[in-house]
Design a protein around this motif. Structure first.
Motif, PDB file in Angstrom:
ATOM      1  N   SER A 103       0.862  -1.191   0.000  1.00 12.51           N
ATOM      2  CA  SER A 103       0.000   0.000   0.000  1.00 12.51           C
ATOM      3  C   SER A 103       0.893   1.234   0.000  1.00 12.51           C
ATOM      4  CB  SER A 103      -0.884  -0.003   1.246  1.00 12.51           C
ATOM      5  OG  SER A 103      -0.070   0.058   2.406  1.00 12.51           O
ATOM      6  N   PHE A 104       0.294   2.395  -0.209  1.00 16.01           N
ATOM      7  CA  PHE A 104       1.045   3.642  -0.060  1.00 16.01           C
ATOM      8  C   PHE A 104       0.050   4.742   0.289  1.00 16.01           C
ATOM      9  CE2 PHE A 104       3.521   7.354  -1.782  1.00 16.01           C
ATOM     10  CZ  PHE A 104       4.524   7.280  -0.828  1.00 16.01           C
ATOM     11  N   THR A 105       0.045   5.106   1.567  1.00 13.11           N
ATOM     12  CA  THR A 105      -0.915   6.102   2.060  1.00 13.11           C
ATOM     13  C   THR A 105      -0.195   7.061   2.999  1.00 13.11           C
ATOM     14  OG1 THR A 105      -1.488   4.716   3.960  1.00 13.11           O
ATOM     15  CG2 THR A 105      -2.849   4.435   1.984  1.00 13.11           C
ATOM     16  N   ILE A 132      -0.928  14.602  -7.016  1.00  8.00           N
ATOM     17  CA  ILE A 132      -1.950  14.002  -7.884  1.00  8.00           C
ATOM     18  C   ILE A 132      -2.222  12.578  -7.410  1.00  8.00           C
ATOM     19  CG2 ILE A 132      -2.546  13.310 -10.239  1.00  8.00           C
ATOM     20  CD1 ILE A 132      -0.455  15.307 -11.254  1.00  8.00           C
ATOM     21  N   LEU A 133      -1.157  11.915  -6.963  1.00  6.97           N
ATOM     22  CA  LEU A 133      -1.216  10.491  -6.619  1.00  6.97           C
ATOM     23  C   LEU A 133      -2.300  10.216  -5.587  1.00  6.97           C
ATOM     24  CD1 LEU A 133       0.456   7.848  -7.186  1.00  6.97           C
ATOM     25  CD2 LEU A 133       1.641   8.322  -5.025  1.00  6.97           C
ATOM     26  N   LYS A 134      -3.123   9.183  -5.868  1.00  2.94           N
ATOM     27  CA  LYS A 134      -4.140   8.768  -4.895  1.00  2.94           C
ATOM     28  C   LYS A 134      -3.498   7.830  -3.871  1.00  2.94           C
ATOM     29  CE  LYS A 134      -8.422   9.062  -7.582  1.00  2.94           C
ATOM     30  NZ  LYS A 134      -8.080   9.254  -9.008  1.00  2.94           N
ATOM     31  N   SER A 183       5.495   0.925   2.200  1.00  3.27           N
ATOM     32  CA  SER A 183       6.232   1.727   1.216  1.00  3.27           C
ATOM     33  C   SER A 183       7.473   0.929   0.826  1.00  3.27           C
ATOM     34  CB  SER A 183       6.674   3.070   1.809  1.00  3.27           C
ATOM     35  OG  SER A 183       7.604   2.843   2.847  1.00  3.27           O
ATOM     36  N   VAL A 184       8.106   1.331  -0.264  1.00  2.00           N
ATOM     37  CA  VAL A 184       9.386   0.720  -0.629  1.00  2.00           C
ATOM     38  C   VAL A 184      10.393   0.980   0.491  1.00  2.00           C
ATOM     39  CG1 VAL A 184      11.259   0.711  -2.328  1.00  2.00           C
ATOM     40  CG2 VAL A 184       8.887   1.039  -3.091  1.00  2.00           C
ATOM     41  N   GLN A 185      10.331   2.217   1.038  1.00  2.00           N
ATOM     42  CA  GLN A 185      11.267   2.592   2.105  1.00  2.00           C
ATOM     43  C   GLN A 185      11.184   1.611   3.287  1.00  2.00           C
ATOM     44  OE1 GLN A 185       9.450   4.748   0.269  1.00  2.00           O
ATOM     45  NE2 GLN A 185      10.365   6.777   0.177  1.00  2.00           N
ATOM     46  N   ALA A 186       9.945   1.344   3.734  1.00  2.14           N
ATOM     47  CA  ALA A 186       9.752   0.517   4.935  1.00  2.14           C
ATOM     48  C   ALA A 186      10.160  -0.934   4.685  1.00  2.14           C
ATOM     49  CB  ALA A 186       8.294   0.597   5.386  1.00  2.14           C
ATOM     50  N   ASP A 192      -3.806  -1.077  -1.880  1.00  2.00           N
ATOM     51  CA  ASP A 192      -3.473  -2.306  -2.610  1.00  2.00           C
ATOM     52  C   ASP A 192      -2.867  -1.884  -3.944  1.00  2.00           C
ATOM     53  OD1 ASP A 192      -3.290  -4.868  -3.580  1.00  2.00           O
ATOM     54  OD2 ASP A 192      -5.424  -5.326  -3.396  1.00  2.00           O
ATOM     55  N   ARG A 193      -1.647  -2.350  -4.203  1.00  2.00           N
ATOM     56  CA  ARG A 193      -1.001  -1.976  -5.472  1.00  2.00           C
ATOM     57  C   ARG A 193       0.028  -3.023  -5.844  1.00  2.00           C
ATOM     58  NH1 ARG A 193       3.603   2.712  -4.090  1.00  2.00           N
ATOM     59  NH2 ARG A 193       4.669   1.469  -2.507  1.00  2.00           N
ATOM     60  N   ILE A 194       0.502  -2.935  -7.078  1.00  2.00           N
ATOM     61  CA  ILE A 194       1.632  -3.769  -7.494  1.00  2.00           C
ATOM     62  C   ILE A 194       2.919  -3.129  -6.967  1.00  2.00           C
ATOM     63  CG2 ILE A 194       3.047  -4.413  -9.496  1.00  2.00           C
ATOM     64  CD1 ILE A 194       0.492  -4.967 -11.032  1.00  2.00           C
ATOM     65  N   PRO A 217      14.559   0.684  -7.388  1.00  2.00           N
ATOM     66  CA  PRO A 217      13.632   1.467  -8.197  1.00  2.00           C
ATOM     67  C   PRO A 217      12.201   1.006  -7.925  1.00  2.00           C
ATOM     68  CG  PRO A 217      14.832  -0.107  -9.568  1.00  2.00           C
ATOM     69  CD  PRO A 217      15.417  -0.191  -8.182  1.00  2.00           C
ATOM     70  N   ASN A 218      11.274   1.955  -7.843  1.00  2.00           N
ATOM     71  CA  ASN A 218       9.863   1.593  -7.709  1.00  2.00           C
ATOM     72  C   ASN A 218       9.287   1.594  -9.122  1.00  2.00           C
ATOM     73  OD1 ASN A 218       7.320   1.082  -6.766  1.00  2.00           O
ATOM     74  ND2 ASN A 218       6.986   3.113  -5.869  1.00  2.00           N
ATOM     75  N   VAL A 219       9.246   0.419  -9.729  1.00  2.00           N
ATOM     76  CA  VAL A 219       8.800   0.306 -11.126  1.00  2.00           C
ATOM     77  C   VAL A 219       7.273   0.339 -11.120  1.00  2.00           C
ATOM     78  CG1 VAL A 219       8.884  -1.092 -13.214  1.00  2.00           C
ATOM     79  CG2 VAL A 219      10.846  -1.078 -11.645  1.00  2.00           C
TER      80      VAL A 219
END
Ligand SMILES: O=c1[nH]c(=O)c2[nH]c(=O)[nH]c2[nH]1
Length: 324
Positions: free
Chosen positions: A172-174, A183-185, A254-257, A189-191, A281-283
């Motif tokens: 997820s990313f919130t 702009i990003l929602k 997040s990618v960071q976490a 749930d994401r790839i 990289p966050n592809v």
């Protein structure tokens, strides 16, 4: 460095051969028909009392880069450690600084390409291999003889490049900053897909200098299998497994976490590692808006068709270091 002009001096010099490609076949000691292969791309560089080759056009101090290439092939032929890229790199570097009295440091980089056994009827084949992906192991070794040829120190880092991974949920990313640029929602749930670059740095270790005339001896300590050290031959596979398993099982915020969890686990489990760095990289995979044909595909839980974006990508990196 000695030579200088009115306004400048030679402050750094290093040279050698890049992209020395070598494939080595090892016939098994108990069963000569059972082969092991490794393919390496080697960079072999040296430093030392070589300044006059730059400042006085005096080549008498140069071990030709062609010779450095030949030495690489020779050590690949005679080293009992050739199947282990860390040990091969340490062996090559140790030979160079031991053989040439005026060379004080050797820098060896080994990129290992993948050759895995072809499964035939469920059994790994004895001498046939396939390239299962672009992933590479990367080993960087500095052999430092600047405190004397009998006080060699190895500084080793190793890791993985170009290991491509993807998970289709569990990410997820919130809660990120929302302002006039956003702009990003938020998504629950994401790839999550990335190409792993991993580097771990070992604590510098002493190397026993060769005692033979050819300076080709290379001894591995008797506690060679000591877990978590440079000499731990299972460490690279375990670091790779941590990377893959944390990625797969983490409920990623997040990618960071997720990166932080991977790196922390590797430092915790390996006492000989000083720090672990990842560059991820966050592809991005973007759900296709299918409202034009009356299909819901934007709701994260229902999205099925995605556009893989080749650019731009996020780029998340960090280093986790051992506390002392
Ligand atoms: O895991 C993420 N970290 C970010 O910093 C970021 N920024 C972004 O647009 N998407 C993401 N995802």
């Amino acid at each position: 460095m000695s030579s200088s002009t009115e306004v400048s001096y030679l402050s750094h010099a290093r040279y050698g051969k890049d992209k020395v490609r070598v494939l080595r076949v090892v016939r098994d000691a108990e069963d000569a028909g059972f082969h092991h292969v490794v393919e390496y791309i080697v960079t072999v560089l040296v430093e030392g009392k070589i300044d006059v080759s730059y400042t006085q056009a005096d080549n008498s101090v140069i071990v030709a880069t062609d010779s450095l290439k030949n030495i690489t092939y020779y050590v690949a032929k005679v080293s009992p450690h050739i199947l282990n890229p860390e040990r091969f790199a340490m062996h090559l570097g140790t030979h160079l600084v031991s053989k040439y009295s005026h060379l004080h440091k050797a820098f060896i980089t080994v990129q290992q390409l993948r050759w895995s056994r072809i499964p035939v009827n469920g059994k790994e084949h004895r001498h046939s291999f396939f390239r299962d992906g672009d992933e590479k192991r990367i080993i960087n070794v500095e052999i430092d003889a600047s405190n004397g040829k009998d006080k060699l120190v190895a500084k080793v880092k190793a890791g993985i490049n170009d290991l491509l991974i993807l998970k289709s949920t569990g990410s997820s990313f919130t809660n990120f900053i929302r302002d006039e640029y956003t702009i990003l929602k938020e998504v629950d749930d994401r790839i999550f897909s990335t190409s792993v670059d991993l580097v771990y740095n070992f604590t510098p270790i002493p190397i026993t200098p060769p005692s033979d005339k050819e300076k080709l001896d290379f001894s591995v300590p008797t506690d060679a299998e000591k877990k978590g050290s440079v000499w731990d031959a299972s460490l690279p596979e375990r670091a790779r497994t941590v990377t893959l398993e944390v990625f797969a099982t983490d409920d990623s915020a997040s990618v960071q976490a997720t990166l932080y969890k991977m790196a922390t686990q590797i430092v915790t489990e390996n006492a000989g590692i000083e720090d672990v760095s990842y560059s991820l990289p966050n592809v991005h995979y973007v759900p296709v808006d299918m409202s034009y044909i009356g299909k819901e595909n934007l709701n994260p839980a229902q999205a099925e068709v995605f556009i893989p974006l080749s650019a731009p990508s996020g780029l998340i990196s960090a280093t986790v270091s051992r506390k002392h």
